[in-house]
Structures are given as structure tokens and as C-alpha cells.
Design an enzyme around this catalytic site. Sequence first.
Site, PDB file in Angstrom:
ATOM      1  N   GLY A  47      43.954  38.432  33.817  1.00 58.72           N
ATOM      2  CA  GLY A  47      43.428  39.308  32.911  1.00 58.72           C
ATOM      3  C   GLY A  47      42.811  40.208  34.390  1.00 58.72           C
ATOM      4  O   GLY A  47      42.331  39.683  34.987  1.00 58.72           O
ATOM      5  N   GLN A  52      37.920  46.862  37.132  1.00 56.40           N
ATOM      6  CA  GLN A  52      38.064  46.748  38.718  1.00 56.40           C
ATOM      7  C   GLN A  52      39.004  47.333  40.021  1.00 56.40           C
ATOM      8  O   GLN A  52      39.129  46.668  40.717  1.00 56.40           O
ATOM      9  CB  GLN A  52      38.849  45.039  38.213  1.00 56.40           C
ATOM     10  CG  GLN A  52      38.022  44.420  37.438  1.00 56.40           C
ATOM     11  CD  GLN A  52      38.398  43.043  37.397  1.00 56.40           C
ATOM     12  OE1 GLN A  52      38.918  42.670  36.252  1.00 56.40           O
ATOM     13  NE2 GLN A  52      38.109  41.599  38.071  1.00 56.40           N
ATOM     14  N   CYS A  92      37.585  34.953  38.802  1.00 58.26           N
ATOM     15  CA  CYS A  92      37.339  36.362  38.369  1.00 58.26           C
ATOM     16  C   CYS A  92      37.858  36.494  39.916  1.00 58.26           C
ATOM     17  O   CYS A  92      37.673  36.676  41.124  1.00 58.26           O
ATOM     18  CB  CYS A  92      36.277  36.941  38.486  1.00 58.26           C
ATOM     19  SG  CYS A  92      36.165  38.264  38.333  1.00 58.26           S
ATOM     20  N   LEU A  93      38.979  37.997  39.950  1.00 61.36           N
ATOM     21  CA  LEU A  93      40.391  38.522  40.872  1.00 61.36           C
ATOM     22  C   LEU A  93      38.966  39.100  41.559  1.00 61.36           C
ATOM     23  O   LEU A  93      38.757  39.509  43.417  1.00 61.36           O
ATOM     24  CB  LEU A  93      40.743  39.621  40.555  1.00 61.36           C
ATOM     25  CG  LEU A  93      42.042  38.997  39.415  1.00 61.36           C
ATOM     26  CD1 LEU A  93      43.075  39.213  38.765  1.00 61.36           C
ATOM     27  CD2 LEU A  93      42.698  37.671  40.815  1.00 61.36           C
ATOM     28  N   HIS A 134      35.566  37.172  28.688  1.00 54.95           N
ATOM     29  CA  HIS A 134      35.707  37.868  30.225  1.00 54.95           C
ATOM     30  C   HIS A 134      36.047  39.319  30.734  1.00 54.95           C
ATOM     31  O   HIS A 134      34.895  40.114  31.515  1.00 54.95           O
ATOM     32  CB  HIS A 134      36.751  37.125  30.993  1.00 54.95           C
ATOM     33  CG  HIS A 134      36.090  37.055  32.483  1.00 54.95           C
ATOM     34  ND1 HIS A 134      35.683  36.269  33.177  1.00 54.95           N
ATOM     35  CD2 HIS A 134      36.836  37.833  33.504  1.00 54.95           C
ATOM     36  CE1 HIS A 134      35.980  36.551  35.009  1.00 54.95           C
ATOM     37  NE2 HIS A 134      36.364  37.494  34.697  1.00 54.95           N
ATOM     38  N   GLU A 135      37.419  40.321  30.327  1.00 60.05           N
ATOM     39  CA  GLU A 135      37.413  40.779  31.071  1.00 60.05           C
ATOM     40  C   GLU A 135      36.775  42.485  30.244  1.00 60.05           C
ATOM     41  O   GLU A 135      36.472  43.466  30.558  1.00 60.05           O
ATOM     42  CB  GLU A 135      38.605  41.113  30.667  1.00 60.05           C
ATOM     43  CG  GLU A 135      40.455  40.351  31.071  1.00 60.05           C
ATOM     44  CD  GLU A 135      40.183  40.186  32.677  1.00 60.05           C
ATOM     45  OE1 GLU A 135      39.218  41.354  33.701  1.00 60.05           O
ATOM     46  OE2 GLU A 135      39.948  39.486  33.416  1.00 60.05           O
ATOM     47  N   HIS A 138      33.568  43.314  31.592  1.00 64.48           N
ATOM     48  CA  HIS A 138      34.068  43.665  32.971  1.00 64.48           C
ATOM     49  C   HIS A 138      33.832  45.215  32.290  1.00 64.48           C
ATOM     50  O   HIS A 138      33.366  46.039  32.464  1.00 64.48           O
ATOM     51  CB  HIS A 138      35.573  43.510  33.303  1.00 64.48           C
ATOM     52  CG  HIS A 138      35.611  42.686  34.136  1.00 64.48           C
ATOM     53  ND1 HIS A 138      34.499  42.765  35.836  1.00 64.48           N
ATOM     54  CD2 HIS A 138      36.059  41.491  34.403  1.00 64.48           C
ATOM     55  CE1 HIS A 138      35.525  41.648  36.380  1.00 64.48           C
ATOM     56  NE2 HIS A 138      35.627  40.826  35.816  1.00 64.48           N
TER      57      HIS A 138
HETATM   58 NI    NI Z   1      37.039  39.503  36.582  1.00 66.42          NI
END
Ligand code: NI
Length: 166
Positions: A47, A52, A92-93, A134-135, A138
Site C-alpha cells: 500500500g 508519501q 512502512c515504505l 495504515h494508509e 498517512h
Molecule cells: Ni506507510
Amino acid sequence: MPRRSILLYPDPRLRMPSAPVDDFDADLASLVQDLVDTLHGTATGIGISAPQVGDLRRVLVMDLTNDRNGPEVYVNPEILSRSTPGLVEESCLSIPGVVGNVVRSTELRVRALDRHGAPFERALTGMHAVCLQHELDHLDGKLFIDRLSLLRRIGFRLKRALGAAS
Ligand code: NI
């Protein structure tokens, strides 16, 4: 289609709340496509959210298919109901190398708009539900490390202070 670079913690833009989308124009279409391409360009991401990549619009994309050819787009997502909290492992990316256990609902119902502005509702379970939460965090400027236990957060800060975190 271009991939965009993913902002890394502690970039302050990751802490800013994103604004609802009103215009379903060509610019939104390219943001959505770039998010899909950027997500598919990562080794293991499931995701990604617009903030981000430095775009503060309420857009997120997930793809939990094995062959990563089933991207789902959520614009202005809202959780309508949730149940069954569980402890799940997340990463997380934007925070490479950090993994932690977070309490999340493993069943929820979400309402959102698709990339063309058409509303839909969907029931999500398991990692699907976890990833959406999670997204969605953000989009509110929140990161999963905020949800770690106090002890784990202290350990994370210490590691960073010692330069041990990659
Ligand atoms: Ni993340």
C-alpha cells in the site's frame, strides 16, 4: 508511467494532514497512476498513500494480489465501522528497516470514491483491513511508529540516536 520518489521519515511532509479531493481531473488521474506504478516498483509494498510521494491529497492505493496486478484506489476514504482488534506486524515504505506490532481492527467497512469520483463501499478483512488503516493514517499525518508501545518507541529513538537504524 513515472514512479515518484518515496519520502522517508522524518520528512516533515509525512506529518501533514492531506486534503479531500474535489477535482477528478487529469492531474488526479496521473497521481493515481503514479502511485500504482510507485507501489509496484517497490520490492514488497502492499500500500502507498499520496502524502508519501509529497502530494497532500486524500488518495491511497493498495495491491494485495500475489502477482501485483490488482491495484485498488481509494479517494477520500472513510471507515464506517470496525471490529475485531488484533495485534499485527507492520512496516512502512517511508520507514525502511523498522517492523513493529500495532493494534488494528481486522474487519472493517470502508466508503470511498474511485479514481473517477464514483462512490463505493467495501468490507475488508485481514491484511486488507490492516493495510487500509495504515494508509489512512498517512492521510492524517500519522505513522505506524506512533502506535507502537512506549517501550518500543523508546528503543526506536535510541537506535536512531545511535545511528544504528539504516
Ligand atoms: Ni506507510
